[in-house]
Scaffold this motif. Structure first.
Motif, PDB file in Angstrom:
ATOM      1  N   CYS A  22      31.528 -31.474   9.874  1.00 48.09           N
ATOM      2  CA  CYS A  22      31.074 -32.050   8.612  1.00 48.09           C
ATOM      3  C   CYS A  22      29.556 -31.905   8.484  1.00 48.09           C
ATOM      4  O   CYS A  22      28.821 -32.885   8.562  1.00 48.09           O
ATOM      5  CB  CYS A  22      31.490 -33.512   8.583  1.00 48.09           C
ATOM      6  N   ALA A  46      31.245 -33.928  -0.028  1.00 54.20           N
ATOM      7  CA  ALA A  46      31.919 -35.228  -0.129  1.00 54.20           C
ATOM      8  C   ALA A  46      32.375 -35.704   1.237  1.00 54.20           C
ATOM      9  O   ALA A  46      33.012 -34.961   1.983  1.00 54.20           O
ATOM     10  CB  ALA A  46      33.129 -35.110  -1.052  1.00 54.20           C
ATOM     11  N   LYS A  47      32.007 -36.932   1.564  1.00 55.93           N
ATOM     12  CA  LYS A  47      32.496 -37.554   2.796  1.00 55.93           C
ATOM     13  C   LYS A  47      33.000 -38.928   2.388  1.00 55.93           C
ATOM     14  O   LYS A  47      32.218 -39.789   1.961  1.00 55.93           O
ATOM     15  CB  LYS A  47      31.363 -37.662   3.808  1.00 55.93           C
ATOM     16  N   LEU A  48      34.313 -39.087   2.466  1.00 62.09           N
ATOM     17  CA  LEU A  48      34.908 -40.333   1.978  1.00 62.09           C
ATOM     18  C   LEU A  48      35.657 -41.049   3.088  1.00 62.09           C
ATOM     19  O   LEU A  48      36.285 -40.417   3.944  1.00 62.09           O
ATOM     20  CB  LEU A  48      35.860 -40.039   0.810  1.00 62.09           C
ATOM     21  N   GLY A  49      35.615 -42.362   3.011  1.00 63.20           N
ATOM     22  CA  GLY A  49      36.255 -43.177   4.035  1.00 63.20           C
ATOM     23  C   GLY A  49      37.715 -43.441   3.746  1.00 63.20           C
ATOM     24  O   GLY A  49      38.279 -42.955   2.755  1.00 63.20           O
ATOM     25  N   VAL A  59      37.004 -41.305  -4.609  1.00 62.47           N
ATOM     26  CA  VAL A  59      36.735 -39.994  -5.226  1.00 62.47           C
ATOM     27  C   VAL A  59      35.227 -39.779  -5.258  1.00 62.47           C
ATOM     28  O   VAL A  59      34.478 -40.683  -5.599  1.00 62.47           O
ATOM     29  CB  VAL A  59      37.282 -39.940  -6.675  1.00 62.47           C
ATOM     30  N   ALA A  60      34.790 -38.577  -4.911  1.00 64.91           N
ATOM     31  CA  ALA A  60      33.386 -38.210  -5.090  1.00 64.91           C
ATOM     32  C   ALA A  60      33.284 -37.446  -6.404  1.00 64.91           C
ATOM     33  O   ALA A  60      34.052 -36.514  -6.639  1.00 64.91           O
ATOM     34  CB  ALA A  60      32.923 -37.342  -3.925  1.00 64.91           C
ATOM     35  N   CYS A 135      36.063 -35.126   5.061  1.00 65.19           N
ATOM     36  CA  CYS A 135      34.765 -34.538   4.730  1.00 65.19           C
ATOM     37  C   CYS A 135      35.052 -33.141   4.188  1.00 65.19           C
ATOM     38  O   CYS A 135      35.850 -32.403   4.766  1.00 65.19           O
ATOM     39  CB  CYS A 135      33.906 -34.461   5.989  1.00 65.19           C
ATOM     40  N   ALA A 136      34.428 -32.818   3.069  1.00 66.09           N
ATOM     41  CA  ALA A 136      34.721 -31.519   2.457  1.00 66.09           C
ATOM     42  C   ALA A 136      33.531 -31.017   1.679  1.00 66.09           C
ATOM     43  O   ALA A 136      32.621 -31.777   1.355  1.00 66.09           O
ATOM     44  CB  ALA A 136      35.919 -31.646   1.518  1.00 66.09           C
TER      45      ALA A 136
END
Lengths: 144, 305
Positions: A22, A46-49, A59-60, A135-136
């Motif tokens: 990431c 985007a790194k989301l929990g 959503v990012a 993570c993307a």
């Protein structure tokens, strides 16, 4: 000796997976999908929990101006050291225009091309399947 | 077997070396930050997110250059801003807005493969980013190397754009969104300047429409700058943008929405938009925009803002 070799090989394999960590290497890795006839424009990271509820998936959100007459390509790449598989969606206002994931057939395209005929500010949403942590990076490129 | 082992050890050493470079502070390989959209419970964060959203809407510095290339408009070095004034820039305000101007010029030079002319722009960008303490996002040795190799055009474009993107991410995550706002303002001014200058010499419907479409971005830039108007320099820039807005208010963008079509082509999902947008803009309006943008650009590159 066999043990040493096994450890070395294991380290090498681990490293090849670590390439999609990431961080910025994920951007570079994802950009290799862009053909030589396209030009890189922008990245969306985007790194989301994790989430507790299925109804309110994290959503990012990003905005991007797209100009008519251009063919854009949007790629999504997920970091391998996270569980979540990323989905990238393109919205025109509230209207979904395109998605890398086709829900009815559960097909994950990872990318799509978008021939733009209306100059406008579009929204790019990145989320993760089933709200899993992830993570993307999304890559916007334009055909030359 | 010993040879194989040595080879593997060398491979591991190399890989570990490159892996470690991901964590140095000198390069831009920082780990991603948690997205702001998931911590949107505080009003300050929502405002920050909206601001970033507006900044994202400014088109890429290379989009106008790409259109000019598509339309087979010849390259003109006279459109490029001089870099002679860079040494006189002291404030963050001047450095940031000039960085946007030169970033657009770099995109124009790159796309037209004018690598021999890139070096002075690259050096000026180097100075400006150092003044703004964001020089770590630009590997100037690499940029110079790519600029002198005619086969590295794609890498040069990628490296230039990703350096700008990474710097922008860093500025925003370090509460320096005002600097980002100035950079995108500079990008917009130079892009619009380029398009209007070309149109003056060569009328072209697509370029005319693109100039008109800048209305969408200008309105956002005004919203962004409103947040910083307590600063005299920002306020002066805002006043200039509002002068331009008076011209743009008369330009109409008409949109007709319809459902997109999709198909699979060579395994790739292809979405064909059927919605349309048209821009109602006259030659007089383009001339007025060109005049105002030129005045504003001259103020910036002559350090008069």
């Amino acid at each position: 000796m066999k043990k040493i070799l096994s450890i070395i090989l294991l380290l090498l394999i681990s490293k090849s997976f670590a390439f999609s960590q990431c961080n910025q290497s994920l951007v570079k890795n994802c950009c290799t999908n862009i053909s030589t006839t396209s030009v890189f424009l922008q990245q969306f990271r985007a790194k989301l929990g994790d989430t507790n509820t299925k109804n309110d998936l994290p959503v990012a959100r990003f905005s991007v101006l797209m100009s008519k007459g251009n063919t854009y390509r949007l790629d999504i790449c997920s970091a391998l050291d996270f569980e979540g598989e990323a989905i990238l969606q393109l919205f025109d206002g509230d209207k979904l225009v395109a998605s890398t994931y086709h829900t009815p057939s559960k097909t994950d395209f990872k990318a799509f091309e978008f021939f733009c005929s209306k100059t406008a500010i579009y929204k790019v949403y990145i989320s993760f399947l089933d709200g899993k942590p992830g993570c993307a990076v999304g890559i916007l490129s334009m055909k030359k | 077997m010993t040879k194989l082992l040595n080879l593997l050890l060398v491979s591991i050493a190399s890989l570990l070396f490159f892996a470690c470079s991901n964590f140095t502070t000198e390069d831009n390989d920082e780990t991603f930050l948690q997205s702001d959209s998931v911590i949107a419970s505080e009003s300050v964060e929502i405002a920050k997110e909206s601001m970033e959203d507006l900044i994202d809407n400014v088109s890429s510095p290379i989009e106008i250059a790409s259109l000019l290339l598509d339309e087979e408009i010849p390259f003109n070095k006279d459109y490029i801003a001089s870099t002679a004034h860079i040494d006189n820039l002291i404030t963050d305000f001047d450095c940031a807005i000039n960085l946007g101007v030169l970033g657009t010029d770099l995109g124009y030079l790159n796309l037209y493969d004018k690598t021999s002319s890139v070096m002075s722009t690259v050096s000026a960008i180097n100075d400006l980013t150092n003044n703004l303490n964001v020089g770590q996002f630009f590997d100037f040795d690499l940029l110079k190397q790519l600029a002198t190799n005619s086969n590295s055009l794609d890498s040069l474009v990628f490296t230039s754009i990703s350096s700008f993107n990474n710097m922008d991410d860093y500025l925003r995550s370090n509460n320096r969104t005002n600097v980002s706002a100035l950079i995108v303002s500079g990008v917009w001014i130079e892009s619009t300047y380029l398009a209007t200058q070309v149109y003056t010499e060569m009328e072209n419907k697509k370029i005319a429409e693109r100039i008109g479409e800048q209305k969408l971005i200008l309105n956002n830039l005004i919203l962004i700058l409103e947040n910083y108007k307590s600063n005299a320099n920002f306020n002066e820039l805002l006043v200039d943008f509002k002068t331009l807005k008076l011209i743009y208010d008369e330009i109409e963008i008409i949109t007709v929405d319809s459902e997109p079509e999709s198909k699979i082509e060579n395994g790739m999902l292809v979405i064909i938009q059927t919605s349309k947008s048209t821009v109602d803009i006259s030659n007089e309006q383009i001339a007025q925009i060109g005049l105002e943008v030129s005045k504003l650009r001259n103020k910036i590159i002559n350090n008069e803002v």
